[in-house]
Design an enzyme around this catalytic site. Structure first.
Site, PDB file in Angstrom:
ATOM      1  N   CYS A 120       0.858  -1.172   0.000  1.00  0.00           N
ATOM      2  CA  CYS A 120       0.000   0.000   0.000  1.00  0.00           C
ATOM      3  C   CYS A 120       0.899   1.228   0.000  1.00  0.00           C
ATOM      4  CB  CYS A 120      -0.936   0.016   1.197  1.00  0.00           C
ATOM      5  SG  CYS A 120      -2.349   1.091   0.901  1.00  0.00           S
ATOM      6  N   CYS A 122      -0.111   4.268   1.793  1.00  0.00           N
ATOM      7  CA  CYS A 122      -0.470   5.257   2.811  1.00  0.00           C
ATOM      8  C   CYS A 122       0.675   5.539   3.794  1.00  0.00           C
ATOM      9  CB  CYS A 122      -1.744   4.864   3.537  1.00  0.00           C
ATOM     10  SG  CYS A 122      -1.790   3.159   4.106  1.00  0.00           S
ATOM     11  N   LYS A 203     -12.154  -5.226   4.008  1.00  0.00           N
ATOM     12  CA  LYS A 203     -11.513  -4.335   4.968  1.00  0.00           C
ATOM     13  C   LYS A 203     -12.531  -3.267   5.348  1.00  0.00           C
ATOM     14  CE  LYS A 203      -7.241  -1.657   5.394  1.00  0.00           C
ATOM     15  NZ  LYS A 203      -6.090  -1.140   4.638  1.00  0.00           N
ATOM     16  N   LYS A 256     -10.678  -7.989   7.834  1.00  0.00           N
ATOM     17  CA  LYS A 256     -10.017  -7.060   8.754  1.00  0.00           C
ATOM     18  C   LYS A 256     -10.991  -5.988   9.178  1.00  0.00           C
ATOM     19  CE  LYS A 256      -6.087  -3.910   8.865  1.00  0.00           C
ATOM     20  NZ  LYS A 256      -5.069  -3.206   8.132  1.00  0.00           N
TER      21      LYS A 256
END
Ligand SMILES: [Zn+2]
Length: 331
Positions: A120, A122, A203, A256
C-alpha cells in the site's frame, strides 16, 4: 414417555478426553507476526499505544526475527516507515525502500521464514492516503479524491519491487477497484507468476485501526478512507468484494478487523474454498493490553480464547500482534 438424560458431561470428565474431542486447536503455524521497520539506525522504540510492539531499524531487527523463528512462527508481515514521503509515495516502490531492504535482510538470515509484504502507499504518501489523490479547496478546507486507476499503476510498481526483493507473498491492502487483477498481471509480467496474493478483500472502515496509524504514521491528513473501505454495517457487500477478488486472481482472502467481524470470516469460509485470513488489528491488541495492565483480565486466557475463536470461525491464518506471546504460551 420419558427421555434419557443426555450426559453431555461425559465428554468433559477429564483433561485427556476434553483434549481428544477438542474441535479447534491453535498452532504457532497459524500465526503471522507483523513487524514495523523504520529508517535510521539503533532504533528500537516501543509504540506507546501498543505495548510490546516496536519500531525497528534494520540494524536492530535481527533479535526480533531470531525470536520469531525460534517460536515456530512461519511468517512475518512487513510495514515500513520511510525517511521521506511525497505525494505519490515514491519510497514505497523504490528498490532501496525500507520494506525492500528489510525483506532482503530477513531472507538472507532465514530463507524459509515467509515474508509477506503489505502493499500500500499510505505509509509513504505525505497526505496519508493509499494512492494518488487529486486535492482541492472547499470552504477553506483541503479536500481530496483518491484517483483509482492512477493509483493502481503505483501499487503494481510497489508489488513488483517487493517481489524482486524476495517477498514470498504480496498483500495489497488498499482496496482500490481492480487492484488484485492489476497486481496479478504486473507480477506475472515481471516473472513472479508463483508469488501468491493475499488480498485484504474485506476491509472495514474501522475505529479499531487507531493505534496502527500511530505505529505506521499513516493517518490521513484530510478526509478519511470511507470511500474505499467498507461500512461495518454491511455483510453482503463483503461477499461482492471477496467474489471480485477471487475472479481477479486472489490466492487468499482476508477479513479485517477480526473480533467484530467473525460472522464475515465464517461467511467467507463457507462461500469460498480459498484460505481465509483474519487480521486481529491494533485496536483489538491495545484494548487487551490496557485491560491486562490494569489487572482487570487474564491476558493469556483472553488472547488464547480470542485467537481460538477466530480459528473456529474459519480463519486458516491469523495475523496478530500477539503471535509471539501466543506461540510462547502454546509451548
Ligand atoms: Zn493504505
Amino acid at each position: 414417555m420419558s427421555f434419557p438424560i443426555v450426559r453431555h458431561r461425559r465428554l468433559r470428565q477429564n483433561a485427556g478426553i476434553r483434549s481428544m474431542v477438542r474441535e479447534t486447536v491453535l498452532h504457532p503455524e497459524d500465526l503471522v507476526q507483523p513487524i514495523f521497520v523504520t529508517y535510521g539506525s539503533g532504533v528500537k522504540s516501543e509504540i506507546s499505544s501498543m505495548p510490546g510492539v516496536f519500531h525497528f531499524s534494520l540494524d536492530t531487527l535481527k533479535d526480533e526475527v531470531d525470536e520469531i523463528v525460534q517460536l515456530g512462527i512461519p511468517a512475518v508481515l512487513l510495514f515500513g516507515i520511510p525517511e521521506t514521503k511525497d505525494s505519490i509515495g515514491t519510497s514505497g516502490f523504490a528498490d532501496d525502500g525500507i520494506v525492500q531492504e528489510a525483506t532482503r535482510l530477513i531472507k538472507s538470515w532465514y530463507p524459509d521464514l515467509l515474508v509477506i509484504a503489505d502493499t500500500c502507499l499510505c505509509e509513504f504518501t505525505d497526505h496519508g492516503h493509499c494512492g494518488m489523490v487529486h486535492t482541492y479547496e472547499r470552504d477553506g478546507h483541503v479536500c481530496g479524491d483518491v484517483l483509482n486507476d492512477e493509483s493502481l499503476e503505483l501499487l503494481v510498481r510497489t508489488a513488483v519491487s517487493q517481489a524482486k526483493a524476495g517477498a514470498d507473498i504480496i498483500a495489497p491492502s488498499n482496496m482500490m477497484d481492480g487492484f488484485v487483477q492489476a497486481i496479478r498481471s504486473g507480477l506475472d509480467d515481471a516473472g513472479f507468476q508463483n508469488v501468491p496474493i493475499m488480498s485484504y478483500s474485506v476491509k472495514y472502515a474501522s475505529a479499531f485501526y487507531g493505534p496502527f496509524r500511530e505505529a505506521a504514521d499513516s493517518a490521513p491528513q484530510f478526509g478519511d478512507r470511507k470511500t474505499y473501505q467498507m461500512d461495518p454495517a454491511n455483510v453482503r457487500e463483503a461477499l461482492r468484494e471477496a467474489e471480485s477478488d477471487v475472479l481477479e486472481g486472489a490466492d487468499m482472502l482476508m477479513v479485517k478487523p477480526a473480533m467484530a467481524y467473525l460472522d464475515v470470516v465464517r461467511l467467507l469460509r463457507d462461500q469460498f474454498d480459498l484460505p481465509i485470513v483474519a487480521y486481529n488489528v491494533s485496536g483489538e491488541y491495545s484494548m487487551i493490553k490496557a485491560a491486562a495492565q490494569q489487572g482487570w483480565i487474564s491476558e493469556k486466557a483472553i488472547v488464547m480464547e480470542l485467537l481460538t475463536g477466530m480459528k473456529r470461525a474459519g480463519a486458516d491464518i491469523i495475523i496478530t500482534y500477539f503471535s509471539k506471546d501466543a506461540a510462547r504460551w502454546m509451548r
